[in-house]
Design a protein around this motif. Structure first.
Motif, PDB file in Angstrom:
ATOM      1  N   ARG A  17      39.539  39.047  32.087  1.00 33.40           N
ATOM      2  CA  ARG A  17      39.403  38.989  33.626  1.00 33.40           C
ATOM      3  C   ARG A  17      38.797  38.177  34.486  1.00 33.40           C
ATOM      4  NH1 ARG A  17      41.102  43.859  35.699  1.00 33.40           N
ATOM      5  NH2 ARG A  17      39.566  43.666  37.546  1.00 33.40           N
ATOM      6  N   GLN A  18      37.723  37.832  33.913  1.00 36.07           N
ATOM      7  CA  GLN A  18      36.806  36.858  35.003  1.00 36.07           C
ATOM      8  C   GLN A  18      37.225  35.394  34.526  1.00 36.07           C
ATOM      9  OE1 GLN A  18      33.931  38.013  36.745  1.00 36.07           O
ATOM     10  NE2 GLN A  18      34.456  35.853  37.759  1.00 36.07           N
ATOM     11  N   ALA A  19      37.734  35.198  33.603  1.00 38.14           N
ATOM     12  CA  ALA A  19      38.316  33.771  33.334  1.00 38.14           C
ATOM     13  C   ALA A  19      39.424  33.814  34.357  1.00 38.14           C
ATOM     14  CB  ALA A  19      38.575  33.537  31.758  1.00 38.14           C
ATOM     15  N   LEU A  20      40.400  34.600  34.155  1.00 38.48           N
ATOM     16  CA  LEU A  20      41.532  34.703  35.020  1.00 38.48           C
ATOM     17  C   LEU A  20      41.288  34.372  36.675  1.00 38.48           C
ATOM     18  CD1 LEU A  20      43.755  37.186  33.190  1.00 38.48           C
ATOM     19  CD2 LEU A  20      44.289  34.814  33.530  1.00 38.48           C
ATOM     20  N   ILE A  21      40.355  35.350  36.980  1.00 43.27           N
ATOM     21  CA  ILE A  21      39.895  35.458  38.522  1.00 43.27           C
ATOM     22  C   ILE A  21      39.307  33.887  38.766  1.00 43.27           C
ATOM     23  CG2 ILE A  21      37.953  36.237  40.119  1.00 43.27           C
ATOM     24  CD1 ILE A  21      38.344  38.983  38.717  1.00 43.27           C
ATOM     25  N   ASP A  22      38.537  33.528  37.713  1.00 47.89           N
ATOM     26  CA  ASP A  22      37.905  32.038  38.241  1.00 47.89           C
ATOM     27  C   ASP A  22      38.977  31.234  38.303  1.00 47.89           C
ATOM     28  OD1 ASP A  22      35.364  32.999  38.279  1.00 47.89           O
ATOM     29  OD2 ASP A  22      34.608  32.604  36.260  1.00 47.89           O
ATOM     30  N   SER A  23      39.947  31.045  37.334  1.00 49.45           N
ATOM     31  CA  SER A  23      40.959  30.176  37.354  1.00 49.45           C
ATOM     32  C   SER A  23      41.956  30.401  38.558  1.00 49.45           C
ATOM     33  CB  SER A  23      41.928  30.287  36.043  1.00 49.45           C
ATOM     34  OG  SER A  23      41.326  29.983  34.988  1.00 49.45           O
ATOM     35  N   ASN A  42      47.406  31.521  34.395  1.00 48.25           N
ATOM     36  CA  ASN A  42      47.341  31.896  33.013  1.00 48.25           C
ATOM     37  C   ASN A  42      47.026  30.743  32.221  1.00 48.25           C
ATOM     38  OD1 ASN A  42      48.030  34.573  33.477  1.00 48.25           O
ATOM     39  ND2 ASN A  42      50.307  34.362  33.174  1.00 48.25           N
ATOM     40  N   ALA A  43      47.652  29.442  32.644  1.00 49.81           N
ATOM     41  CA  ALA A  43      47.633  28.480  31.883  1.00 49.81           C
ATOM     42  C   ALA A  43      46.213  27.775  31.971  1.00 49.81           C
ATOM     43  CB  ALA A  43      48.595  27.183  32.210  1.00 49.81           C
ATOM     44  N   ALA A  44      45.955  27.865  33.321  1.00 50.33           N
ATOM     45  CA  ALA A  44      44.633  27.318  33.721  1.00 50.33           C
ATOM     46  C   ALA A  44      43.399  27.830  33.025  1.00 50.33           C
ATOM     47  CB  ALA A  44      44.228  27.358  35.146  1.00 50.33           C
ATOM     48  N   ALA A  45      43.488  29.195  32.736  1.00 51.72           N
ATOM     49  CA  ALA A  45      42.548  30.075  32.207  1.00 51.72           C
ATOM     50  C   ALA A  45      42.596  29.851  30.710  1.00 51.72           C
ATOM     51  CB  ALA A  45      42.717  31.425  32.461  1.00 51.72           C
ATOM     52  N   GLY A  46      43.760  29.243  30.150  1.00 48.53           N
ATOM     53  CA  GLY A  46      43.934  29.283  28.815  1.00 48.53           C
ATOM     54  C   GLY A  46      44.453  30.377  28.006  1.00 48.53           C
ATOM     55  N   HIS A  55      46.243  42.160  33.057  1.00 49.31           N
ATOM     56  CA  HIS A  55      45.145  42.584  33.483  1.00 49.31           C
ATOM     57  C   HIS A  55      44.770  43.063  34.817  1.00 49.31           C
ATOM     58  CE1 HIS A  55      42.539  41.591  29.873  1.00 49.31           C
ATOM     59  NE2 HIS A  55      43.568  40.653  29.588  1.00 49.31           N
ATOM     60  N   PHE A  56      46.024  42.274  35.688  1.00 49.50           N
ATOM     61  CA  PHE A  56      45.930  42.709  37.007  1.00 49.50           C
ATOM     62  C   PHE A  56      47.112  43.497  37.547  1.00 49.50           C
ATOM     63  CE2 PHE A  56      42.820  39.422  36.269  1.00 49.50           C
ATOM     64  CZ  PHE A  56      41.755  39.910  36.898  1.00 49.50           C
ATOM     65  N   GLY A  57      48.324  42.996  37.001  1.00 51.43           N
ATOM     66  CA  GLY A  57      49.696  43.764  37.493  1.00 51.43           C
ATOM     67  C   GLY A  57      50.488  42.717  38.573  1.00 51.43           C
ATOM     68  N   SER A  58      49.574  42.074  39.216  1.00 51.91           N
ATOM     69  CA  SER A  58      50.458  41.045  40.013  1.00 51.91           C
ATOM     70  C   SER A  58      49.768  39.917  40.677  1.00 51.91           C
ATOM     71  CB  SER A  58      51.208  42.136  41.242  1.00 51.91           C
ATOM     72  OG  SER A  58      49.919  42.613  42.248  1.00 51.91           O
ATOM     73  N   LYS A  59      50.233  39.084  41.164  1.00 55.32           N
ATOM     74  CA  LYS A  59      49.652  37.934  42.000  1.00 55.32           C
ATOM     75  C   LYS A  59      48.890  38.413  43.203  1.00 55.32           C
ATOM     76  CE  LYS A  59      50.436  33.625  44.442  1.00 55.32           C
ATOM     77  NZ  LYS A  59      51.374  32.619  44.629  1.00 55.32           N
ATOM     78  N   ASP A  60      49.173  39.359  43.878  1.00 51.15           N
ATOM     79  CA  ASP A  60      48.458  40.036  45.029  1.00 51.15           C
ATOM     80  C   ASP A  60      47.102  40.880  44.271  1.00 51.15           C
ATOM     81  OD1 ASP A  60      49.939  39.256  47.178  1.00 51.15           O
ATOM     82  OD2 ASP A  60      50.985  40.866  47.433  1.00 51.15           O
ATOM     83  N   ALA A  61      47.618  41.363  43.322  1.00 51.54           N
ATOM     84  CA  ALA A  61      46.184  42.078  42.721  1.00 51.54           C
ATOM     85  C   ALA A  61      44.994  41.107  42.298  1.00 51.54           C
ATOM     86  CB  ALA A  61      46.705  43.074  41.565  1.00 51.54           C
ATOM     87  N   ILE A  62      45.562  40.009  41.835  1.00 51.56           N
ATOM     88  CA  ILE A  62      44.363  39.207  41.336  1.00 51.56           C
ATOM     89  C   ILE A  62      43.944  38.369  42.411  1.00 51.56           C
ATOM     90  CG2 ILE A  62      46.090  36.972  40.713  1.00 51.56           C
ATOM     91  CD1 ILE A  62      44.131  36.530  38.386  1.00 51.56           C
ATOM     92  N   LEU A  63      44.869  38.207  43.513  1.00 50.39           N
ATOM     93  CA  LEU A  63      44.026  37.611  44.864  1.00 50.39           C
ATOM     94  C   LEU A  63      43.136  38.755  45.411  1.00 50.39           C
ATOM     95  CD1 LEU A  63      43.975  35.892  47.305  1.00 50.39           C
ATOM     96  CD2 LEU A  63      45.932  37.026  48.251  1.00 50.39           C
ATOM     97  N   HIS A  64      43.419  40.056  45.434  1.00 47.51           N
ATOM     98  CA  HIS A  64      42.509  41.036  45.823  1.00 47.51           C
ATOM     99  C   HIS A  64      41.252  41.027  44.860  1.00 47.51           C
ATOM    100  CE1 HIS A  64      41.036  44.931  47.528  1.00 47.51           C
ATOM    101  NE2 HIS A  64      40.725  45.153  46.406  1.00 47.51           N
ATOM    102  N   ALA A  65      41.392  40.985  43.646  1.00 49.63           N
ATOM    103  CA  ALA A  65      40.130  40.747  42.828  1.00 49.63           C
ATOM    104  C   ALA A  65      39.353  39.427  42.776  1.00 49.63           C
ATOM    105  CB  ALA A  65      40.663  40.573  41.384  1.00 49.63           C
ATOM    106  N   VAL A  66      40.067  38.559  43.177  1.00 48.83           N
ATOM    107  CA  VAL A  66      39.123  37.142  43.719  1.00 48.83           C
ATOM    108  C   VAL A  66      38.516  37.353  45.090  1.00 48.83           C
ATOM    109  CG1 VAL A  66      39.392  34.815  44.517  1.00 48.83           C
ATOM    110  CG2 VAL A  66      40.736  35.463  42.783  1.00 48.83           C
ATOM    111  N   LEU A  67      39.088  37.738  46.093  1.00 48.93           N
ATOM    112  CA  LEU A  67      38.419  38.070  47.347  1.00 48.93           C
ATOM    113  C   LEU A  67      36.997  39.095  47.168  1.00 48.93           C
ATOM    114  CD1 LEU A  67      41.495  38.576  49.724  1.00 48.93           C
ATOM    115  CD2 LEU A  67      39.979  36.772  49.814  1.00 48.93           C
TER     116      LEU A  67
END
Length: 216
Positions: A17-23, A42-46, A55-67
């Motif tokens: 999850r953290q690797a995806l958030i950072d990427s 996904n590709a950037a995180a490997g 892990h997040f469900g959607s692009k909006d969800a990972i954006l929220h996680a980043v913020l």
């Protein structure tokens, strides 16, 4: 599955999850939120093509996680400064209210320049687009209410809707310009912090002028 294996799996899940958030943060900041695909994250995180959705469900969800992941400490600091200022018996000035936002941004830049620059860049994009996703991490606290109270105390003769509109313009300008200057500094943390301090004074003056025009 044994308890030990469950714990190991949980740790692996958190690391993923953290690797995806950072990427995602790096890509959103560099290329723009709309231009970044889930596949690219996904590709950037490997990881495989389904990692973000799993892990997040959607692009909006990972954006929220980043913020939230990058900005939670900033938001907590904003809340603390706003509450402290609101507890004072003195009428707050426009500059003091603007610094409720600016000081945490500056502290973040000084503490972790890379993460701060990326977070500000993402917030700047959302702010310029007037995108409500910018405020999703604040849905469960009363920071906006406290800032509204500060504005009412500072500018009691100005209509509430106009106060909110003027402050929104000031806050959006602060975020957008802070993001621009942080990126332009290219790692010069102290220069960005100094510029952000100057920008706060400039924006506070503009906010006061807007409020005074509505009083006239």
């Amino acid at each position: 599955m044994t308890t030990k294996k469950k714990r190991a799996k949980a740790r692996d899940g958190e690391a993923t999850r953290q690797a995806l958030i950072d990427s995602a943060a790096a890509l959103f900041a560099a290329e723009g939120i709309d231009a970044v695909s889930v596949r690219a994250i996904n590709a950037a995180a490997g990881y495989g093509p389904a990692a973000t959705h799993y892990h997040f469900g959607s692009k909006d969800a990972i954006l929220h996680a980043v913020l939230l992941d990058y900005g939670s400490a900033v938001l907590a600091r904003i809340h603390a400064l706003a509450s402290e200022l609101n507890d004072s018996v003195e009428v707050p000035s426009a500059e003091e209210i603007v610094r409720v936002l600016a000081v945490p941004y500056q502290e973040f830049l000084e503490e972790d320049y890379v993460r701060a620059e990326q977070w500000l860049a993402i917030c700047g994009q959302l702010s310029l687009a007037n995108d409500e996703r910018l405020f999703s991490p604040m849905e469960d606290d009363d920071t906006a209410v406290i800032i509204g109270q500060l504005l009412e105390r500072a500018f009691p003769d100005v209509d509430k809707d106009q106060r909110d509109q003027n402050f929104s313009l000031a806050a959006n300008t602060l975020i957008a310009m802070a993001a621009t200057w942080a990126r332009a500094a290219g790692g010069a943390e102290s220069a960005s912090a100094h510029r952000l301090d100057s920008l706060s004074i400039f924006i506070a003056g503009g906010l006061s002028s807007l409020m005074e025009r509505r009083r006239a």
